[in-house]
Design an enzyme around this catalytic site. Sequence first.
Site, PDB file in Angstrom:
ATOM      1  N   ILE A  19       0.979  -1.059   0.369  1.00 30.62           N
ATOM      2  CA  ILE A  19       0.248  -0.245  -0.342  1.00 30.62           C
ATOM      3  C   ILE A  19       1.091   1.208   0.340  1.00 30.62           C
ATOM      4  O   ILE A  19       0.475   2.332  -0.751  1.00 30.62           O
ATOM      5  CB  ILE A  19      -1.024  -0.109   0.922  1.00 30.62           C
ATOM      6  N   ARG A  43      14.379  -2.090  -2.539  1.00 34.36           N
ATOM      7  CA  ARG A  43      13.004  -2.199  -3.175  1.00 34.36           C
ATOM      8  C   ARG A  43      12.918  -0.146  -3.026  1.00 34.36           C
ATOM      9  O   ARG A  43      11.684   0.030  -3.273  1.00 34.36           O
ATOM     10  CB  ARG A  43      11.690  -2.121  -1.798  1.00 34.36           C
ATOM     11  N   ASP A  64      15.062   1.911   9.956  1.00 34.67           N
ATOM     12  CA  ASP A  64      14.149   0.407  10.925  1.00 34.67           C
ATOM     13  C   ASP A  64      13.413   1.714  11.929  1.00 34.67           C
ATOM     14  O   ASP A  64      13.720   1.799  13.109  1.00 34.67           O
ATOM     15  CB  ASP A  64      14.773  -0.288  11.815  1.00 34.67           C
ATOM     16  N   SER A 142      -4.661   1.702  10.195  1.00 35.51           N
ATOM     17  CA  SER A 142      -4.827   1.519  11.198  1.00 35.51           C
ATOM     18  C   SER A 142      -5.565  -0.345  10.666  1.00 35.51           C
ATOM     19  O   SER A 142      -4.590  -0.778   9.225  1.00 35.51           O
ATOM     20  CB  SER A 142      -6.350   1.679  11.337  1.00 35.51           C
ATOM     21  N   TYR A 156      -1.541  -8.299  16.694  1.00 38.38           N
ATOM     22  CA  TYR A 156      -1.541  -7.269  15.776  1.00 38.38           C
ATOM     23  C   TYR A 156      -3.063  -6.053  15.733  1.00 38.38           C
ATOM     24  O   TYR A 156      -2.817  -5.141  15.910  1.00 38.38           O
ATOM     25  CB  TYR A 156      -1.428  -8.828  14.099  1.00 38.38           C
ATOM     26  N   LYS A 160      -3.527  -2.150  16.058  1.00 38.08           N
ATOM     27  CA  LYS A 160      -4.167  -1.834  15.137  1.00 38.08           C
ATOM     28  C   LYS A 160      -5.785  -0.803  15.254  1.00 38.08           C
ATOM     29  O   LYS A 160      -5.984   0.261  15.590  1.00 38.08           O
ATOM     30  CB  LYS A 160      -4.688  -2.243  13.713  1.00 38.08           C
ATOM     31  N   VAL A 189      -5.545  -6.404   1.302  1.00 41.06           N
ATOM     32  CA  VAL A 189      -5.161  -5.899   0.126  1.00 41.06           C
ATOM     33  C   VAL A 189      -4.407  -6.749  -0.657  1.00 41.06           C
ATOM     34  O   VAL A 189      -3.643  -7.104   0.548  1.00 41.06           O
ATOM     35  CB  VAL A 189      -4.466  -4.893   0.837  1.00 41.06           C
TER      36      VAL A 189
END
Length: 264
Positions: A19, A43, A64, A142, A156, A160, A189
């Site tokens: 994203i 990248r 980082d 989020s 996780y 969020k 996604v």
Amino acid sequence: MAYDVAGKRVLVTGASSGIGAGLAEALARAGATVGLVARRQDRLAEVLERCRVHSPESRLWVADLADPAAVDALAVAAMTELGGVDVLVNNAGIPKRRHVTALDAATVDAVMNINYSSPVRLTLALLPQMLERGEGRIVNVSSVAATLSPPGEAAYAATKAAVTVFSESMAVDLWDTGVKVMVVYPGVVDTELFTLPDNDPFVAQVESIPVEEAVTAILAGLAADAAQVYVPAWFGDVASSKAANVEQFLAGTAEYVRQQGTNS
Ligand SMILES: NC(=O)c1ccc[n+]([C@@H]2O[C@H](COP(=O)([O-])OP(=O)(O)OC[C@H]3O[C@@H](n4cnc5c(N)ncnc54)[C@H](OP(=O)(O)O)[C@@H]3O)[C@@H](O)[C@H]2O)c1
């Protein structure tokens, strides 16, 4: 009036893939100067090359963000080298798909550090210069996990939810300052998030959307100064139906997990 990103300096964390990479490129195409941040230099360099086609002043920083000192250094570098940050997109994050019975406290802390403490630290570092100008946008990525109690993702989901709650309280505190806050709730996604090691397999039967769809929704939300964006939008309806009857929703999810186990 619609918020226009053209000419704005936008810092996007987690811009090396998924994203963040898609959003950075779209922002550059829309005329923003983009600052890209992540750990994988190769990248990031590829994304930067695509951004510079449209926005030659765009740049990258390898950092980082799990390291608080690196977050502080990034804030200073972005303010110095971009001359300020108009839009901060806190997008960097890691998954943690692991049943609660297999979790340990250190893992929970590590996920909270990168997904919550780090973006909050960066936000607090960049907020004063936004307040000074009387204008700014903070976009916090989020997840639908924040509201939909996904099985096997307690660590996780909690990070969020923390991002969401911090963002909404902050939005109220900043209401009259010219600094606006938007929370993004991606559903599923199609990114590298689902192939990273040290995670249980992703089992939910939800069709994924391409990165472009998430990017389009985020840009539309930013233009409209939306407080939140669910993408796909129907996840917002699921969140509302959960809020209307939490017990029924949790029971239904547990039954779904049982059936998945039976079928596998
Ligand atoms: N994909 C989905 O279905 C989905 C759903 C809901 C929410 N989200 C959220 O969307 C955001 C972007 O995820 P994505 O799906 O695009 O996955 P992704 O392709 O894995 O992107 C994650 C990004 O975060 C960066 N990152 C991770 N740890 C970092 C660290 N310690 N320091 C600096 N950068 C770090 C990664 O870059 P490096 O590895 O190069 O550092 C990468 O650029 C995340 O916050 C995620 O939780 C995604």
